[in-house]
Structures are given as C-alpha cells and as structure tokens.
Design a protein around this motif. Structure first.
Motif, PDB file in Angstrom:
ATOM      1  N   ILE A 174     -16.558  -1.256  -7.679  1.00 54.36           N
ATOM      2  CA  ILE A 174     -15.366  -1.726  -6.918  1.00 54.36           C
ATOM      3  C   ILE A 174     -14.737  -0.549  -6.379  1.00 54.36           C
ATOM      4  O   ILE A 174     -14.590  -0.386  -5.106  1.00 54.36           O
ATOM      5  CB  ILE A 174     -14.345  -2.550  -7.497  1.00 54.36           C
ATOM      6  N   HIS A 175     -14.628   0.478  -6.855  1.00 55.52           N
ATOM      7  CA  HIS A 175     -13.840   1.884  -6.530  1.00 55.52           C
ATOM      8  C   HIS A 175     -14.839   2.717  -5.479  1.00 55.52           C
ATOM      9  O   HIS A 175     -14.383   2.919  -4.615  1.00 55.52           O
ATOM     10  CB  HIS A 175     -13.554   2.665  -7.554  1.00 55.52           C
ATOM     11  N   ALA A 176     -16.130   2.376  -5.805  1.00 57.49           N
ATOM     12  CA  ALA A 176     -16.987   3.124  -4.882  1.00 57.49           C
ATOM     13  C   ALA A 176     -17.021   2.599  -3.628  1.00 57.49           C
ATOM     14  O   ALA A 176     -16.991   3.173  -2.423  1.00 57.49           O
ATOM     15  CB  ALA A 176     -18.298   2.994  -5.613  1.00 57.49           C
ATOM     16  N   GLU A 177     -16.958   1.166  -3.746  1.00 58.17           N
ATOM     17  CA  GLU A 177     -16.967   0.285  -2.136  1.00 58.17           C
ATOM     18  C   GLU A 177     -15.658   0.755  -1.545  1.00 58.17           C
ATOM     19  O   GLU A 177     -15.836   0.741  -0.385  1.00 58.17           O
ATOM     20  CB  GLU A 177     -17.367  -1.177  -2.492  1.00 58.17           C
ATOM     21  N   MET A 178     -14.631   0.668  -2.475  1.00 60.82           N
ATOM     22  CA  MET A 178     -13.344   0.875  -1.691  1.00 60.82           C
ATOM     23  C   MET A 178     -13.264   2.278  -1.131  1.00 60.82           C
ATOM     24  O   MET A 178     -12.766   2.524   0.184  1.00 60.82           O
ATOM     25  CB  MET A 178     -12.041   0.811  -2.816  1.00 60.82           C
ATOM     26  N   LYS A 179     -13.860   3.280  -1.756  1.00 63.25           N
ATOM     27  CA  LYS A 179     -13.888   4.648  -1.208  1.00 63.25           C
ATOM     28  C   LYS A 179     -14.602   4.757   0.133  1.00 63.25           C
ATOM     29  O   LYS A 179     -14.375   5.355   1.145  1.00 63.25           O
ATOM     30  CB  LYS A 179     -14.499   5.766  -2.241  1.00 63.25           C
ATOM     31  N   THR A 180     -15.850   3.750  -0.034  1.00 63.77           N
ATOM     32  CA  THR A 180     -16.404   4.064   1.378  1.00 63.77           C
ATOM     33  C   THR A 180     -16.040   2.983   2.524  1.00 63.77           C
ATOM     34  O   THR A 180     -15.970   3.615   3.388  1.00 63.77           O
ATOM     35  CB  THR A 180     -17.910   2.947   1.000  1.00 63.77           C
ATOM     36  N   LEU A 181     -15.221   2.084   2.143  1.00 61.43           N
ATOM     37  CA  LEU A 181     -14.563   1.600   3.197  1.00 61.43           C
ATOM     38  C   LEU A 181     -13.311   2.500   3.778  1.00 61.43           C
ATOM     39  O   LEU A 181     -13.137   2.519   5.006  1.00 61.43           O
ATOM     40  CB  LEU A 181     -13.781   0.210   2.619  1.00 61.43           C
ATOM     41  N   ILE A 182     -12.699   3.370   2.803  1.00 58.97           N
ATOM     42  CA  ILE A 182     -11.724   4.136   3.316  1.00 58.97           C
ATOM     43  C   ILE A 182     -12.120   5.208   4.220  1.00 58.97           C
ATOM     44  O   ILE A 182     -11.874   5.643   5.096  1.00 58.97           O
ATOM     45  CB  ILE A 182     -10.864   4.835   2.060  1.00 58.97           C
ATOM     46  N   ARG A 183     -13.424   6.136   3.729  1.00 60.42           N
ATOM     47  CA  ARG A 183     -14.063   6.760   4.400  1.00 60.42           C
ATOM     48  C   ARG A 183     -14.473   6.588   5.785  1.00 60.42           C
ATOM     49  O   ARG A 183     -14.565   7.422   6.754  1.00 60.42           O
ATOM     50  CB  ARG A 183     -15.265   7.361   3.490  1.00 60.42           C
ATOM     51  N   THR A 184     -14.875   5.560   5.887  1.00 61.70           N
ATOM     52  CA  THR A 184     -15.527   5.009   6.996  1.00 61.70           C
ATOM     53  C   THR A 184     -14.427   4.167   8.091  1.00 61.70           C
ATOM     54  O   THR A 184     -14.717   3.954   9.185  1.00 61.70           O
ATOM     55  CB  THR A 184     -16.700   3.790   7.040  1.00 61.70           C
ATOM     56  N   GLY A 185     -13.260   4.256   7.699  1.00 64.36           N
ATOM     57  CA  GLY A 185     -11.960   3.466   8.296  1.00 64.36           C
ATOM     58  C   GLY A 185     -12.169   2.220   8.270  1.00 64.36           C
ATOM     59  O   GLY A 185     -11.385   1.665   9.399  1.00 64.36           O
ATOM     60  N   ALA A 186     -12.870   1.469   7.439  1.00 68.76           N
ATOM     61  CA  ALA A 186     -12.838   0.023   7.448  1.00 68.76           C
ATOM     62  C   ALA A 186     -11.966  -0.696   6.775  1.00 68.76           C
ATOM     63  O   ALA A 186     -11.970  -1.975   6.703  1.00 68.76           O
ATOM     64  CB  ALA A 186     -14.355  -0.404   7.079  1.00 68.76           C
ATOM     65  N   ALA A 187     -11.067   0.228   5.739  1.00 68.78           N
ATOM     66  CA  ALA A 187      -9.974  -0.368   5.021  1.00 68.78           C
ATOM     67  C   ALA A 187      -8.680  -0.918   5.696  1.00 68.78           C
ATOM     68  O   ALA A 187      -8.279  -2.123   5.250  1.00 68.78           O
ATOM     69  CB  ALA A 187      -9.513   0.748   3.858  1.00 68.78           C
ATOM     70  N   VAL A 188      -8.566  -0.484   6.955  1.00 72.74           N
ATOM     71  CA  VAL A 188      -7.773  -1.111   7.737  1.00 72.74           C
ATOM     72  C   VAL A 188      -8.289  -1.014   9.008  1.00 72.74           C
ATOM     73  O   VAL A 188      -8.841  -0.637   9.783  1.00 72.74           O
ATOM     74  CB  VAL A 188      -6.200   0.119   7.876  1.00 72.74           C
ATOM     75  N   GLU A 189      -7.733  -2.527   9.541  1.00 73.89           N
ATOM     76  CA  GLU A 189      -8.256  -2.793  11.035  1.00 73.89           C
ATOM     77  C   GLU A 189      -7.185  -2.783  11.836  1.00 73.89           C
ATOM     78  O   GLU A 189      -6.036  -2.982  11.630  1.00 73.89           O
ATOM     79  CB  GLU A 189      -8.864  -4.286  10.861  1.00 73.89           C
ATOM     80  N   GLY A 190      -7.569  -2.697  13.327  1.00 75.63           N
ATOM     81  CA  GLY A 190      -6.613  -2.895  14.416  1.00 75.63           C
ATOM     82  C   GLY A 190      -6.403  -1.667  14.974  1.00 75.63           C
ATOM     83  O   GLY A 190      -7.249  -0.736  15.038  1.00 75.63           O
ATOM     84  N   GLY A 191      -5.037  -1.406  15.437  1.00 75.60           N
ATOM     85  CA  GLY A 191      -4.800  -0.116  16.432  1.00 75.60           C
ATOM     86  C   GLY A 191      -5.311  -0.150  17.754  1.00 75.60           C
ATOM     87  O   GLY A 191      -5.289   0.794  18.517  1.00 75.60           O
ATOM     88  N   GLY A 192      -5.301  -1.437  18.411  1.00 76.34           N
ATOM     89  CA  GLY A 192      -5.818  -1.500  19.836  1.00 76.34           C
ATOM     90  C   GLY A 192      -4.754  -1.306  20.388  1.00 76.34           C
ATOM     91  O   GLY A 192      -4.793  -0.473  21.557  1.00 76.34           O
ATOM     92  N   GLN A 193      -3.810  -1.845  20.488  1.00 79.27           N
ATOM     93  CA  GLN A 193      -2.307  -1.683  21.467  1.00 79.27           C
ATOM     94  C   GLN A 193      -1.498  -0.652  21.104  1.00 79.27           C
ATOM     95  O   GLN A 193      -0.532  -0.920  20.574  1.00 79.27           O
ATOM     96  CB  GLN A 193      -1.631  -3.142  21.478  1.00 79.27           C
TER      97      GLN A 193
END
Length: 137
Positions: free
Chosen positions: A20-39
């Motif tokens: 779980i921690h490895a996948e969380m780190k991957t999401l954070i590194r790739t920028g996929a842990a937080v979505e949005g930022g378009g406007q």
C-alpha cells in the motif's frame, strides 16, 4: 506454535502495508494523488500559475496525510468508523477549500488510505485478542 502464527500474521500485515505504501508513493511521485488544478487564476505567467497549483497541491496532500496519520493514531482507541469519517471529512474539506484550483484527493489514494486504516485496525484487534488470550492462559 502460537508465536509462529503471530509472527506470520505480523509479517503478512507488514507486507500488505508495504504494498500500500509503495503504491501511495507512486501516486505521489506521478502527481496522481491529487486531481484537479484546471481553473487557475489568470494573473501572471503560465509558469507562475503552474507553480502556484503545485504548491497548493503539495499543501493539500500534506494536510490530508497529516490527518490520515492522526486517524491511524485514533485506532488505538478502537474507533475505525470514526477514523474513516474523519478521513472522509478531511478529503471533502480539501476539495471545498481548494477554491478556484478545484483540487481533490484522488479516489485511488483515498482508497489506499482507507485500506491502510482497516489493515491497522485489524492488526491492533488481533494483538489485543492475543494479549487477552495470554492473560487468560
């Protein structure tokens, strides 16, 4: 024989948490842990706007992770449902407070954190049962 089972359960728990921690780190590194930022507000250059979104994203993720760690500590009191609600409220507060950036914690990241809570609660429950069993025996 029982201590061997307990250590297997602990190793299994740790191995699952490590995944779980490895996948969380991957999401954070790739920028996929937080979505949005378009406007993003239109004052300043594109670089400045992008940097502002990155800063807000890091701040929101740090806030969410801090709340998740607090929820893990809450589990010692046996409150898995309360911890889940608290983590959900943190995610919805981040979405609400991100304003024009429209940031939100990704559902996958939230699911990983919820799974981490459940695994830890189960592990703590098993440890408490083992202590009770030792006291009785």
């Amino acid at each position: 024989m029982v201590p061997h089972r307990r250590s297997e359960a602990a190793l299994d728990h740790q191995a699952r948490l490590d995944l779980i921690h490895a996948e969380m780190k991957t999401l954070i590194r790739t920028g996929a842990a937080v979505e949005g930022g378009g406007q993003v507000p239109r004052d300043g250059s594109d670089v400045a706007r992008r940097r502002l979104v990155e800063d807000w994203t890091a701040l929101m993720l740090r806030s969410y992770n801090g709340e998740a760690e607090n929820c893990l500590h809450m589990l010692h009191a046996g409150g898995l449902d309360a911890a889940r609600r608290r983590l959900d409220r943190a995610a919805s507060a981040i979405e609400r407070l991100s304003g024009a950036f429209a940031l939100r914690i990704s559902p996958r990241y939230q699911a990983l954190r919820a799974c981490e809570l459940e695994l830890t609660a189960d592990h703590l429950r098993r440890r408490a049962e083992a202590r009770r069993t030792r006291r009785i025996a």
